[in-house]
Design an enzyme around this catalytic site. Structure first.
Site: not given
Length: 1276
Positions: A217-219, A221-222
């Protein structure tokens, strides 16, 4: 209670209430009377103001609550999903996972297990690690590695996560893959690299990639995961996109589309045209094909991207909660900036009309019934009807009243109004409230400041921190206020410092950067107020004016005292509060941070353009902001940098040198910081980041700035060489601009760095794409054009050779591409004339192409040393490293880089003592260069004959072009090259190849005859006086206005030119005969009869030309007269004829004797025919009765034979050796041959007997022929 009542009231009632409160808050009009006492009046005003503030505050609270409801629903839904996941995972952890699911993990270690207890212990320990991973992934991986359940290499860990046969939580897998720790990052890279996306459609590749885990969910990490995915996809499909940046952006678009299309909570779905519009310009500024994007859209809409069917979460649950199974809930905000027509939150016309219809339908039933509205869109209408009165009430009260309670209430009202209008996307209303608040700070006229103005400053700072995500263009007003505060704080010093530490990260304790209130006391020092900047601020101005506009006004002592006193009020605003606004920028969303940076750039430009004293406060803050937000995902950071890049270029080109230097230094520090971040392959952001240096370097008129950039880039390269990837392109572009700079020291700075790059860091350049290497080569070629130092030019060429050595050491073998069935692509199917076509097919070959083509272009340089050096290096590179090239690539190199060097070798371009290079802007070649280049060409061809055999006709054409030049120097070069070629390759040449070589020589020999005869005909128009050597009169011709001396001088110059061409033509023709003879003798046994016939035809053609030239008796007399006048030697016309026939005769004799493969009778007939011509030529000199091309003419019998004159004797003497050779050839004929051909020449022999000869050799030769040939025939 107030809030509930307000939200259940009709809009017209709200309007009446607000207007009534406005009137009460402003008090009775000045001319009216009232029964209220002053205390009551003030109380009424305060309470009215409180009501207005409560109204707007309650709107904000209700709005926040409604917006938070949606978030809470999502959170609850996600929790329910997670609880199910935990339940399923706990079930596995409790031991209910079947043994066969663990069998693959246990095979290697349990194969030798002796007891069931060991199996059980292994299983429990593995499940413990899995359970730990599902809670804390990093700890779980560490445990599994320590207990040897998983290998300790990133590849082994990634394989364990990818196979996932042990009940790993897919969400936790995605969370672990997105970590930024070094080992986790390596695992993620290994995980992505394990996928093979070759020939896979982009949409299917994403689907395939996301099957094994859920995006976190963390931008951030994406971003890391998708960045690596894009790199891997482009590596597997190198021709799919221009760069990995395109795949990266498109991946986000696909994820957003998947969320939009398959989430039931998204009401208005994205259309295909929306999707195409969102992705415009993502392919390096170009659009992807609409057909491609349309097909991708259809694919995602029809088939949702989901987890594997065997996922631990039921399939029905996977479709819920905003597609959280892919972690897409935070993606929409990252990509939605591409949509041009953004819509206000929940405010669509259909919804509003439905709400209004519901109100109308129920309005007549009962006055006591209230209708509760749940959609926040209705709030827009409430604000639209009451924002004007509220703005008036707050503004008038704040302006007219100094009451602290009233002003505080007004500022609170402003804050709540900004919050509501900003969140609701009501731009006009938001800007009105923000602008009013900013104006009430009175920072534009500090001498009139009061406590309420300081409170307004605090309100501005609070608005910036609390509602920064929604301010958009209003940021400019807030940042302008912060700039003016800093200006006031620094006025007591010596001006704005320009040596601020740009990248020192400020904290809330770093107050040293801003002066303490004690600084304000310095204004009282003598002379401080004479500072024009201080005087301008004391005088003040309008809110929109800049300092110094009212510079003509006088400053009174009272204004000065007020100014000093009011400045002390700013003690309440410390540096901590100011810095907090900028530090807080890290928390702004993607839209807000871009708007923030845009506004700060505008404010900074205003500061730098100040007419009194430029300031760099906002500039330093821009650098800090960039530093704070450098860890944002690539999509957002790229948008931020687009704004900053334009700003740095604009300011870097400023005429103010100090400002330009400061901004370039700021850019350098940012670049140094940014280069610490790793850039994956196929990305282009480093290049974009460094582009401002390139633009400023190319456009700046300031020598200091150009030198500074050259030094900065050199420093960055030398200190961050291992981190530079796509940034090499900008580095080379900067040095390319420096290479042609007008200042020598700038050139040397750049060249020294280039030397370091090529010698020590070349492998880093080689790791990037071919385009970067092309830029490196172009840069070195630019240095070869240096006009300051020839050593720089020659060293640059040496570095090009070193580049080739480095490429070869790196093993860049240019192999032919294979087709799908494993067979090699036929060379004949490729366009060998276009080297770039092969580069498109072979990535490795593309590194060699710019190097070889660059050296090829340098061969046309105007400087001799550069031409020679480039030729030497080009052929040295090809000869040393040509074994690395495939046949296809070799042919492309030969046709595109080698042969074009010699394409200018034609009769036209070689019509002077120098030949021109093939390039349109080339410079003439000297004869030495021609010889060197041709020798190198032949050596290269011989060395790689097996590969280049098909190019033999092209090579022969080049060499034949030298023969056609009719210039002795180039022709000698061509002749020697032809001979060397046949000597080295004679035994390997086929019959057809020999035929092509000999035919080319024959055509070259005859091709120049028309040109030569045309030159000779110019002699016909030259008329010379009876005595060319005597002086002439100076009488002037009445018709032409030229003296006789001038006319004769022109005629003599023309004749001298013709004579020179005659000498060259004769020399070239004799050279051709000589090389043919040598070729024949050397390769006697390799020549077929057809090839020999070509040689015979060549000899025959040349001897005919020679005889024709010698028959021009009138021309020879004129030439002899001219040569006497010019005191130059005569053309060797007689020698040409004699040598031509002598060579022809020798060849035929040798042919008859040593070449049995040829037709003997035909050769004998040719030999006798040549001897007959020689006898005729000789007899034509003894008597007028013979001509060189006919037999004896019937004349009356003469009874007196007169002695020959001196001229005839000289002619006979010149032809005597040729005659003797012909007679000896005839005497050597066999008896049968002599019997067959003696009748044709017997009468000529008789005439020779009765002729007068100047040499006894003729008599001896005649005696021998009668004794050896004719006598035996008669005696039979």
């Amino acid at each position: 209670m107030t809030a509930m009542w307000i939200h259940q009231t009709y809009l017209k009632d709200i309007c009446r209430i607000v207007n009534g409160l406005l009137k009460t808050a402003l008090g009775p009009p000045p001319a009216s009377t009232t029964t209220l006492s002053p205390v009551q009046d003030i109380t009424f005003r305060h309470e009215s103001m409180k009501c207005l503030v409560s109204i707007i505050k309650s709107m904000g609270i209700w709005m926040d609550q409604k917006l938070a409801v949606g978030d809470s629903v999502l959170r609850k839904s996600f929790k329910s999903d997670t609880s199910l996941e935990r339940f399923s995972n706990l079930t596995a952890e409790d031991g209910t996972v079947p043994d066969y699911e663990l069998q693959q993990e246990m095979n290697s270690e349990l194969s030798n297990a002796a007891t069931l207890e060991q199996r059980r212990a292994y299983k429990i320990e593995l499940q413990k690690g899995v359970s730990l991973f599902n809670r804390k992934p990093s700890k779980g991986i560490e445990f599994l590695i320590n207990t040897k359940k998983v290998g300790n290499s990133p590849e082994e860990v990634s394989s364990f996560l990818k196979n996932n046969t042990s009940g790993l939580n897919e969400t936790m897998i995605g969370d672990y893959l997105g970590e930024r720790e070094e080992f986790a990052l390596k695992v993620m890279h290994a995980y992505v690299d394990s996928f093979d996306f070759k020939s896979m459609d982009f949409g299917e590749a994403i689907r395939f990639f996301l099957q094994g885990f859920r995006l976190p969910g963390e931008a951030q990490k994406i971003d890391r995961i998708m960045e690596k995915f894009a790199e891997r996809y482009c590596k597997c499909n190198p021709n799919s996109f221009t760069s990995a940046d395109t795949a990266y952006v498109l991946a986000y678009s696909v994820i957003m589309l998947n969320t939009d299309a398959h989430n039931s909570m998204v009401k208005e779905k994205m259309t295909k045209s929306d999707f195409i519009r969102n992705n415009r310009g993502i392919d390096d500024g170009k659009d992807l094909p609409e057909e491609y994007l349309g097909a991708l859209y259809d694919q995602i809409v029809k088939n949702e991207i989901k987890m594997n069917a065997n996922s631990s979460v039921p399939q029905s649950m996977q479709a819920n909660s905003l597609n959280k199974l892919l972690g897409l809930d935070g993606i929409l905000n990252l990509v939605s900036w591409k949509q041009a027509d953004e819509k206000a939150l929940g405010a669509n016309g259909l919804l509003i009309r439905q709400i209004q219809e519901q109100f109308k339908a129920k309005s007549g039933k009962s006055d006591s019934v209230y209708h509760s509205v749940s959609d926040v869109a209705i709030l827009r209408f409430m604000v639209e009807v009451c924002w004007g009165p509220m703005l008036a009430a707050f503004s008038v009260t704040l302006d007219q009243s100094d009451d602290r309670i009233a002003t505080t209430q007004c500022l609170q009202g402003f804050r709540h109004a900004v919050h509501v209008t900003a969140v609701m996307g009501m731009q006009t209303q938001r800007d009105a409230f923000v602008t009013s608040t900013a104006k009430f700070t009175f920072l534009h006229c500090a001498a009139d400041m009061k406590q309420k103005n300081v409170d307004a400053v605090k309100a501005i700072i609070s608005i910036a921190i609390e509602d920064g995500n929604h301010l958009q263009e209003a940021w400019e007003h807030i940042l302008t206020c912060l700039s003016r505060i800093e200006h006031l704080q620094l006025l007591g010093g010596e001006g704005t410092p320009t040596d601020t530490s740009i990248l020192s990260v400020p904290t809330t304790e770093t107050d040293e950067k801003f002066p303490k209130p004690a600084v304000f006391q310095s204004l009282k020092r003598k002379g401080s107020l004479q500072n024009p900047a201080v005087m301008a601020v004391v005088r003040g101005g309008s809110y929109d004016s800049t300092a110094g506009v009212n510079s003509s006004g006088l400053v009174t002592q009272e204004q000065i005292n007020h100014f000093i006193a009011n400045l002390n009020l700013l003690e309440q605003i410390g540096s901590t509060e100011l810095n907090h606004v900028f530090v807080h920028s890290q928390r702004l969303n993607s839209e807000a941070i871009v708007a923030f940076v845009k506004a700060l750039c505008k404010v900074s430009i205003t500061e730098l353009q100040s007419p009194t004293e430029p300031r760099v406060f906002s500039l330093t803050k821009l650098v800090e902001i960039a530093h704070y937000n450098m860890n944002r995902i690539r999509l957002v950071w790229f948008r931020i940098w687009n704004v900053l890049s334009d700003f740095f270029v604009s300011v870097g080109l400023s005429e103010n040198l100090s400002v330009a230097i400061f901004v370039m230094d700021s850019l350098r520090q940012l670049a140094m910081k940014f280069l610490e971040r790793e850039e994956l392959a196929n990305y282009n952001f480093q290049n974009e980041f460094l582009r401002p240096f390139v633009i400023v370097m190319q456009k700046s008129n300031s020598v200091e700035i150009r030198e500074l950039i050259a030094r900065y880039v050199s420093q960055m390269v030398l200190s961050r060489f291992s981190s530079v990837k796509s940034g090499w392109k900008s580095v080379f572009m900067v040095f390319t601009a420096a290479a042609v700079d007008e200042r020598k020291y700038i050139v040397l700075i750049a060249f020294e760095t280039m030397e370091k790059i090529v010698r020590e860091y070349f492998h880093h350049v080689r790791e990037t794409d071919a385009a970067t290497f092309t830029d490196c080569v172009r840069c070195l070629i630019k240095f070869t054009n240096s006009r300051f130092d020839s050593d720089v030019s020659l060293n640059a060429i040496s570095f090009l050779r070193l580049c080739a050595v480095k490429l070869a050491e790196g093993g860049l073998v240019c192999a032919d591409k294979s087709s799908d069935d494993g067979s090699y692509i036929s060379v004949a199917t490729k366009n060998n004339s276009d080297l770039q076509n092969f580069a498109d097919m072979d990535v490795q070959a593309s590194f060699w192409i710019p190097l070889l083509l660059g050296l090829s272009e340098l061969t046309s340089d105007s400087r001799l040393a550069i031409r020679k050096s480039s030729l030497e290096v080009l052929f040295k590179v090809l000869k040393d490293h040509g074994h690395l090239f495939s046949r296809t690539f070799w042919i492309g190199v030969f046709n595109s880089a080698v042969l074009p060097i010699f394409n200018g070798a034609s009769p036209v371009t070689l019509g002077s003592p120098t030949s021109k290079s093939p390039h349109s802007n080339g410079s003439p070649w000297d004869l030495e260069t021609i010889a060197t280049a041709t020798q190198s060409l032949v050596d290269l061809f011989i060395s790689f004959y097996d590969v280049l055999r098909s190019q033999l006709p092209n090579l022969v054409s080049v060499l034949a072009g030298y023969l056609k030049s009719s210039i002795q120097g180039p022709a000698s070069t061509g002749v020697m090259a032809m001979y060397l070629l046949t000597v080295e390759l004679g035994s390997r040449l086929s019959k057809d190849e020999w035929h092509g070589i000999l035919l080319a020589i024959k055509e070259a020999a005859s091709a120049t005859l028309p040109w030569f005869m045309k030159i000779l005909r110019t002699m016909d128009g030259i008329k010379l006086p009876e005595n060319s050597g005597s002086s002439t009169t100076t009488e002037t011709s009445s018709e032409q206005g030229l003296s006789k001396d001038d006319v004769e001088e022109d005629n003599l110059q023309t004749a001298a030119y013709v004579i020179s061409k005659m000498k060259s033509y004769i020399a070239v023709q004799l050279l051709i005969m000589q090389v043919i003879t040598d070729m024949y003798k050397t390769n006697l046994y390799f020549l077929a009869s057809a090839n020999v016939n070509v040689i015979v035809e060549t000899f025959s053609s040349i001897t005919s030309h020679a005889q024709q030239l010698n028959s021009e008796t009138a021309l020879q007399k004129k030439i002899k007269k001219i040569c006497s006048a010019l005191e130059i030697s005569e053309p060797p016309v007689v020698h040409f004829e004699s040598e031509a026939y002598q060579n022809y005769l020798n060849f035929l004799q040798d042919l008859v004797k040593n070449n049995p493969s040829a037709s003997r009778d035909m050769n004998l007939r040719s030999l006798v025919a040549v001897c007959e011509k020689i006898l005729l030529i000789y007899l034509s000199c003894t008597d007028y009765n013979y001509a060189a091309d006919k037999k004896l003419v019937e004349m009356p019998v003469t009874h007196w034979i007169l002695p020959l004159g001196i001229a005839r004797k000289e002619k006979m003497a010149a032809r005597t050796p040729l005659l003797v050779s012909a007679l000896k050839a005839l005497s050597c004929l066999e008896r049968d041959s002599c019997r067959n051909y003696i009748a044709d020449i017997f009468h000529l022999l008789v005439d020779l007997v009765r002729s007068e000869h100047g040499s006894t050799e003729v008599q001896h030769a005649l005696s021998n022929i009668f004794q050896a040939c004719i006598g035996p025939i008669i005696m039979q």
